[in-house]
Enzyme design. Structure first.
Site, short mmCIF file in Angstrom:
data_model
loop_
_atom_site.label_atom_id
_atom_site.label_comp_id
_atom_site.label_asym_id
_atom_site.label_seq_id
_atom_site.Cartn_x
_atom_site.Cartn_y
_atom_site.Cartn_z
N GLY A 132 23.63 -11.61 62.02
CA GLY A 132 22.31 -12.21 62.24
C GLY A 132 21.71 -12.77 60.96
O GLY A 132 20.50 -13.02 60.88
N LEU A 133 22.54 -12.98 59.94
CA LEU A 133 22.04 -13.50 58.65
C LEU A 133 22.57 -14.91 58.39
O LEU A 133 22.63 -15.36 57.25
CB LEU A 133 22.41 -12.55 57.52
CG LEU A 133 21.90 -11.11 57.69
CD1 LEU A 133 22.39 -10.21 56.57
CD2 LEU A 133 20.38 -11.08 57.77
N ASP A 155 18.34 -22.10 60.65
CA ASP A 155 19.30 -21.48 59.74
C ASP A 155 19.86 -22.48 58.74
O ASP A 155 19.93 -22.24 57.54
CB ASP A 155 20.47 -20.86 60.53
CG ASP A 155 19.99 -19.89 61.60
OD1 ASP A 155 18.80 -19.53 61.57
OD2 ASP A 155 20.79 -19.53 62.46
N GLU A 195 10.71 -16.14 65.77
CA GLU A 195 12.06 -16.00 66.34
C GLU A 195 12.14 -16.69 67.69
O GLU A 195 11.26 -16.51 68.54
CB GLU A 195 12.37 -14.50 66.48
CG GLU A 195 13.78 -14.14 66.14
CD GLU A 195 14.12 -14.38 64.67
OE1 GLU A 195 14.68 -15.47 64.37
OE2 GLU A 195 13.84 -13.51 63.85
N HIS A 196 13.18 -17.47 67.86
CA HIS A 196 13.40 -18.25 69.09
C HIS A 196 12.26 -19.25 69.30
O HIS A 196 11.90 -19.57 70.43
CB HIS A 196 13.57 -17.33 70.31
CG HIS A 196 14.88 -16.58 70.26
ND1 HIS A 196 16.06 -17.13 70.68
CD2 HIS A 196 15.16 -15.34 69.80
CE1 HIS A 196 17.04 -16.24 70.49
NE2 HIS A 196 16.52 -15.15 69.96
N THR A 197 11.69 -19.71 68.22
CA THR A 197 10.66 -20.75 68.30
C THR A 197 11.21 -22.10 67.84
O THR A 197 10.65 -23.14 68.19
CB THR A 197 9.46 -20.40 67.40
OG1 THR A 197 9.95 -20.06 66.10
CG2 THR A 197 8.69 -19.21 67.96
C1 GLA Z 1 19.83 -18.10 65.73
C2 GLA Z 1 19.79 -19.63 65.77
C3 GLA Z 1 18.47 -20.18 65.23
C4 GLA Z 1 17.27 -19.50 65.88
C5 GLA Z 1 17.45 -17.97 65.88
C6 GLA Z 1 16.38 -17.29 66.69
O1 GLA Z 1 19.82 -17.67 64.41
O2 GLA Z 1 20.86 -20.16 65.03
O3 GLA Z 1 18.41 -21.57 65.39
O4 GLA Z 1 17.05 -19.99 67.16
O5 GLA Z 1 18.70 -17.58 66.42
O6 GLA Z 1 15.13 -17.43 66.08
#
Ligand code: GLA
Length: 387
Positions: free
Chosen positions: A124-125, A172, A34-36
């Site tokens: 968040g999906l 995503d 996450e956030h990578t």
């Molecule tokens: C959102 C962003 C993704 C990613 C996530 C965190 O979903 O759209 O690109 O950075 O947050 O992992």
């Protein structure tokens, strides 16, 4: 479940003609990493069996008419004047993608589009990424344009970065295009190479939408991204060859921690450790080591909560409850954070009891209703019907 006949009829009732085709683009859940993505690291998501569906028909002129059943609203614009729509922000995902197609000089005409979704919006999906991908793919099919999956994902991400103004990474959109049934996808966000890893049949992926939505998601997200860039700049004083946090090992970060201000160090620590956890989790999944995978998910959550500070009390409660339930290997916040959903890895035989208990205890402790989805890893964007 969205029925194709229901969507076809809804299109016909609204526009007074039959659609030519329906496309489907899935949402995603991220298992770990996450956030990578915007730090050129690794992510391990899968495409969901839910997403955005668009019934579409080409037009002979340069108008786009688009109806969203989620917002019960229509937007219209011309290909020759695509500006941001401040009254109907949902439509900017559509406008941004169409503008991106035109910027690539692709020969497109207008279209009538009718959108339906069975994803919780803003949960968040990746409801927005799936909308972007579905729009891009619908225009591709209607105009006979060949485009590689990677390019469609980049087009969709570009719409969000440049038109909507959210500086998201590639995870995503890439998952919505290239996800595969039964598999998680280990993506290297530096060069977009990837590897599919089967999800063992004896576990289920349980997604739980907390129902919490925060207004500041976009600005908080962009500020986290800026902190990561700042960390790279500062570390370059002693590590001149690095270009992203991907290039920094946990040992190097510890050694040069004195270069980073107190507000930045924990942000970098999350990213650097999360990239390592993601690679370890992929290996655990390769070997069917579900307990090991679950422990890494739990560590990921703690890092997101304490170091990256993107969790909220309701999400922490869901994760805490999940950890205490029978058959749960691991649980964590999934997606950008500030509300949204958790993802848990649960033994097949324990799933029914797990979902019932999770919902009941969340209601009891937090006073909110959770929406729980037991998900199957699914294929990326596709044509769902041709009429
Ligand atoms: C959102 C962003 C993704 C990613 C996530 C965190 O979903 O759209 O690109 O950075 O947050 O992992």
């Amino acid at each position: 479940m969205i029925e194709m006949n229901q969507l076809r009829d809804a299109f016909s009732n609204h526009f007074g003609l039959h659609p030519r085709l329906i496309v489907r683009a899935p949402g995603r859940v991220n298992l770990i990493g996450e956030h990578t993505d915007y730090n050129e690291g690794f992510v391990l998501p899968m495409a969901l069996d839910r997403g955005t569906f668009i019934a579409a028909h080409a037009r002979a002129d340069r108008m786009v008419r688009v109806y969203s059943s989620s917002y019960a609203a229509e937007d219209r614009f011309s290909l020759d004047a695509i500006e941001r729509n401040h009254e109907q922000p949902w439509s900017n995902y559509v406008r941004g993608v169409v503008k991106g197609l035109l910027a690539r000089d692709l020969p497109i005409l207008g279209a009538d589009l009718f959108i339906m979704s069975d994803l919780p919006l803003g949960g968040g999906l990746s409801s927005s990424a799936s909308l972007e991908v579905a729009v891009g793919y619908a225009f591709q099919l209607l105009n006979n344009i060949d485009m590689l999956g990677e390019e469609l994902a980049l087009l969709a991400q570009g719409a969000e970065n440049n038109f909507v103004g959210m500086q998201c990474g590639i995870m995503d959109q890439f998952t919505s295009v290239l996800g595969r049934a039964g598999q998680a996808l280990l993506l290297d966000c530096r060069d977009l190479s990837y590897r599919l890893i089967p999800i063992p049949p004896d576990v289920r992926i349980v997604v739980c939408d907390s129902g919490v939505r925060h207004q500041l998601v976009g600005s908080e997200y962009n500020s986290r991204r800026a902190s990561c860039q700042e960390a790279v700049q500062l570390l370059r004083a002693r590590l001149p060859r690095i270009t992203a946090l991907r290039d920094v090992s946990p040992g190097q970060l510890a050694e040069h921690a004195d270069l980073l201000p107190a507000a930045i160090l924990p942000r970098a620590r999350h990213v650097v450790s999360e990239i390592q956890r993601t690679l370890e989790a992929a290996e655990a999944l390769d070997h069917g080591d579900l307990s090991g995978f679950g422990r890494l998910m739990n560590a990921s959550h703690a890092s997101l909560r304490d170091d990256y500070e993107v969790s909220v009390p309701e999400i922490d409660a869901l994760v805490r409850i999940a950890h205490s339930l029978e058959g749960c290997y691991g649980s964590r916040l999934t997606g950008g954070g500030f509300g949204g959903s958790t993802v848990s890895l649960v033994r097949v035989g324990a799933v029914e009891q797990f979902t019932a208990d999770l919902a009941a205890r969340y209601r009891e402790e937090v006073g909110r209703e959770a929406t729980i989805l037991v998900c199957s890893p699914s294929d990326g964007v596709s044509r769902a019907a041709l009429f």
